[in-house]
Design a protein around this motif. Sequence first.
Motif, PDB file in Angstrom:
ATOM      1  N   ASP A  95      -6.242   8.868  14.907  1.00 28.72           N
ATOM      2  CA  ASP A  95      -5.063   8.874  14.036  1.00 28.72           C
ATOM      3  C   ASP A  95      -4.291   7.570  14.088  1.00 28.72           C
ATOM      4  N   ALA A  96      -3.832   7.166  12.921  1.00 31.49           N
ATOM      5  CA  ALA A  96      -3.016   5.957  12.831  1.00 31.49           C
ATOM      6  C   ALA A  96      -1.544   6.306  13.035  1.00 31.49           C
ATOM      7  N   VAL A  97      -0.755   5.302  13.367  1.00 26.78           N
ATOM      8  CA  VAL A  97       0.705   5.450  13.388  1.00 26.78           C
ATOM      9  C   VAL A  97       1.184   5.188  11.972  1.00 26.78           C
ATOM     10  N   ARG A  98       1.781   6.179  11.346  1.00 30.33           N
ATOM     11  CA  ARG A  98       2.229   6.003   9.958  1.00 30.33           C
ATOM     12  C   ARG A  98       3.637   5.426   9.930  1.00 30.33           C
ATOM     13  N   LEU A  99       3.787   4.295   9.248  1.00 28.01           N
ATOM     14  CA  LEU A  99       5.117   3.719   9.042  1.00 28.01           C
ATOM     15  C   LEU A  99       5.650   4.270   7.728  1.00 28.01           C
ATOM     16  N   VAL A 100       6.738   5.022   7.790  1.00 31.86           N
ATOM     17  CA  VAL A 100       7.205   5.712   6.578  1.00 31.86           C
ATOM     18  C   VAL A 100       8.397   5.017   5.911  1.00 31.86           C
ATOM     19  N   GLU A 101       9.050   4.105   6.623  1.00 37.41           N
ATOM     20  CA  GLU A 101      10.227   3.460   6.045  1.00 37.41           C
ATOM     21  C   GLU A 101       9.800   2.404   5.026  1.00 37.41           C
ATOM     22  N   HIS A 102      10.378   2.476   3.836  1.00 39.33           N
ATOM     23  CA  HIS A 102       9.987   1.571   2.752  1.00 39.33           C
ATOM     24  C   HIS A 102      11.197   0.737   2.331  1.00 39.33           C
ATOM     25  N   PHE A 103      11.024  -0.584   2.379  1.00 46.14           N
ATOM     26  CA  PHE A 103      12.154  -1.487   2.146  1.00 46.14           C
ATOM     27  C   PHE A 103      12.093  -2.214   0.801  1.00 46.14           C
ATOM     28  N   ARG A 104      10.939  -2.217   0.129  1.00 49.54           N
ATOM     29  CA  ARG A 104      10.772  -3.106  -1.025  1.00 49.54           C
ATOM     30  C   ARG A 104      11.420  -2.581  -2.303  1.00 49.54           C
ATOM     31  N   CYS A 105      10.927  -1.432  -2.783  1.00 44.69           N
ATOM     32  CA  CYS A 105      11.303  -0.963  -4.121  1.00 44.69           C
ATOM     33  C   CYS A 105      12.572  -0.117  -4.075  1.00 44.69           C
ATOM     34  N   VAL A 106      13.276  -0.107  -5.211  1.00 50.20           N
ATOM     35  CA  VAL A 106      14.353   0.875  -5.360  1.00 50.20           C
ATOM     36  C   VAL A 106      13.694   2.257  -5.447  1.00 50.20           C
ATOM     37  N   PRO A 107      14.441   3.329  -5.109  1.00 45.42           N
ATOM     38  CA  PRO A 107      13.833   4.671  -5.029  1.00 45.42           C
ATOM     39  C   PRO A 107      13.131   5.122  -6.312  1.00 45.42           C
ATOM     40  N   GLU A 108      13.674   4.727  -7.480  1.00 48.80           N
ATOM     41  CA  GLU A 108      13.083   5.163  -8.753  1.00 48.80           C
ATOM     42  C   GLU A 108      11.653   4.655  -8.913  1.00 48.80           C
ATOM     43  N   ILE A 109      11.366   3.480  -8.363  1.00 50.10           N
ATOM     44  CA  ILE A 109      10.023   2.904  -8.513  1.00 50.10           C
ATOM     45  C   ILE A 109       9.056   3.497  -7.498  1.00 50.10           C
ATOM     46  N   ILE A 110       9.447   3.527  -6.238  1.00 49.84           N
ATOM     47  CA  ILE A 110       8.512   3.972  -5.187  1.00 49.84           C
ATOM     48  C   ILE A 110       8.241   5.473  -5.282  1.00 49.84           C
ATOM     49  N   ALA A 111       9.082   6.216  -6.006  1.00 51.38           N
ATOM     50  CA  ALA A 111       8.858   7.664  -6.158  1.00 51.38           C
ATOM     51  C   ALA A 111       7.499   7.957  -6.788  1.00 51.38           C
ATOM     52  N   GLU A 119       2.183  11.911  -0.409  1.00 52.01           N
ATOM     53  CA  GLU A 119       2.645  13.292  -0.149  1.00 52.01           C
ATOM     54  C   GLU A 119       4.141  13.361   0.145  1.00 52.01           C
ATOM     55  N   TRP A 120       4.912  12.510  -0.500  1.00 49.92           N
ATOM     56  CA  TRP A 120       6.378  12.470  -0.356  1.00 49.92           C
ATOM     57  C   TRP A 120       6.836  12.094   1.057  1.00 49.92           C
ATOM     58  N   LYS A 121       5.955  11.447   1.831  1.00 44.54           N
ATOM     59  CA  LYS A 121       6.334  11.125   3.214  1.00 44.54           C
ATOM     60  C   LYS A 121       7.008   9.759   3.347  1.00 44.54           C
ATOM     61  N   ILE A 122       7.023   8.969   2.260  1.00 44.26           N
ATOM     62  CA  ILE A 122       7.667   7.649   2.306  1.00 44.26           C
ATOM     63  C   ILE A 122       9.178   7.826   2.199  1.00 44.26           C
ATOM     64  N   LEU A 123       9.896   7.087   3.037  1.00 47.14           N
ATOM     65  CA  LEU A 123      11.365   7.154   3.052  1.00 47.14           C
ATOM     66  C   LEU A 123      11.926   5.855   2.481  1.00 47.14           C
ATOM     67  N   PRO A 124      12.390   5.862   1.221  1.00 49.25           N
ATOM     68  CA  PRO A 124      12.920   4.623   0.632  1.00 49.25           C
ATOM     69  C   PRO A 124      14.268   4.272   1.268  1.00 49.25           C
ATOM     70  N   LEU A 125      14.395   3.045   1.748  1.00 49.03           N
ATOM     71  CA  LEU A 125      15.632   2.640   2.416  1.00 49.03           C
ATOM     72  C   LEU A 125      16.494   1.711   1.565  1.00 49.03           C
ATOM     73  N   ARG A 126      16.017   1.369   0.368  1.00 50.02           N
ATOM     74  CA  ARG A 126      16.862   0.601  -0.559  1.00 50.02           C
ATOM     75  C   ARG A 126      17.613   1.556  -1.461  1.00 50.02           C
ATOM     76  N   GLU A 127      18.884   1.283  -1.671  1.00 45.86           N
ATOM     77  CA  GLU A 127      19.683   2.108  -2.587  1.00 45.86           C
ATOM     78  C   GLU A 127      19.445   1.650  -4.028  1.00 45.86           C
ATOM     79  N   SER A 128      19.607   2.576  -4.965  1.00 44.34           N
ATOM     80  CA  SER A 128      19.476   2.230  -6.385  1.00 44.34           C
ATOM     81  C   SER A 128      20.471   1.142  -6.783  1.00 44.34           C
ATOM     82  N   ASN A 129      21.680   1.196  -6.195  1.00 50.56           N
ATOM     83  CA  ASN A 129      22.717   0.235  -6.581  1.00 50.56           C
ATOM     84  C   ASN A 129      22.617  -1.092  -5.832  1.00 50.56           C
ATOM     85  N   SER A 130      21.493  -1.325  -5.120  1.00 49.13           N
ATOM     86  CA  SER A 130      21.312  -2.612  -4.435  1.00 49.13           C
ATOM     87  C   SER A 130      20.939  -3.714  -5.424  1.00 49.13           C
TER      88      SER A 130
END
Length: 312
Positions: A95-111, A119-130
Amino acid sequence: PISIMAESFDPRTTRFDVVNIDEASQADLNALIPLYMGKQVVIVGDHEQVTPLGVGKGQTILENLRKSMLQDIPNSHLFDNMSSIYDIGRQSFGDAVRLVEHFRCVPEIIAFSNQLSYEWKILPLRESNSTNIKPACVACHVDGIREGDTNKAEAERIIVTIKAMIRHPMYAGKSIGIISMLGDNQAVLIQSMLHKEVEGIEIEKRRIQAGISGEFQGDERDIIFLSMVDSSSDEGTLRAVGEGAFELIKKRYNVAVSRSRDQLWVVHSFDPALHLKVTDLRFKLLQHVKDPLASLRAFNQEAGKTESPFER
């Protein structure tokens, strides 16, 4: 790069405490060379992204070599041009270590990628208003016609829009990329038009480049245009674009969409409601672009009905 590394170090005498291999899902068998030099190895990649571009070349020669030379090697079936060093590592080390924190895209794109591949496991850390650039996703329909593997009307619309962005204060300093979703020819056409119609200083400053999905892997732009190339036909619905062999097409879509930080443009020459089947990846993409947070709302609604983290 692995080629330079292989020339610079003698594997018989060089040993590193730790070797990191980045973008390992795009690295082929040559990445076994740095593996040999490390006491510990960290292999960083994503099996949901595009695999080595040399896929399928010289398979027979490799297959014969593998059968004669690697009889006692575990997982030797992976030592071909179809597998990346990430695939080999994943099979060999569990098993790999899954990195779930996502810094690049705004949430609307990475969704889109979150639903398609993760499988909805990515956690977007950029706000839409950034970013002040709105909306995050734009569907742009043109009256284009596919000729061979190019669509001139889509190329022209993209160039015109880029020229407008260069003049618009909201897009000051923003980097721009264009990805052809149907092979190299459209990317070559757009690149040649760019050099004719956009100042070289702007191309350099904004890193404006046209290419295919794999060429942008590991890279990013503030604004990404996707040129779908295909156009409607008289025969009704177009042939559906599915996930493809080894999920290669799905991986291309995942990479292409997730390159954009602030805004994603999907330029298309068909009416998704009339010309696409609901199973088509292009239909799913355009549905998402029309209402980027619909799938997220549906997920949160279902998740809200659960009584425990396990059920969620």
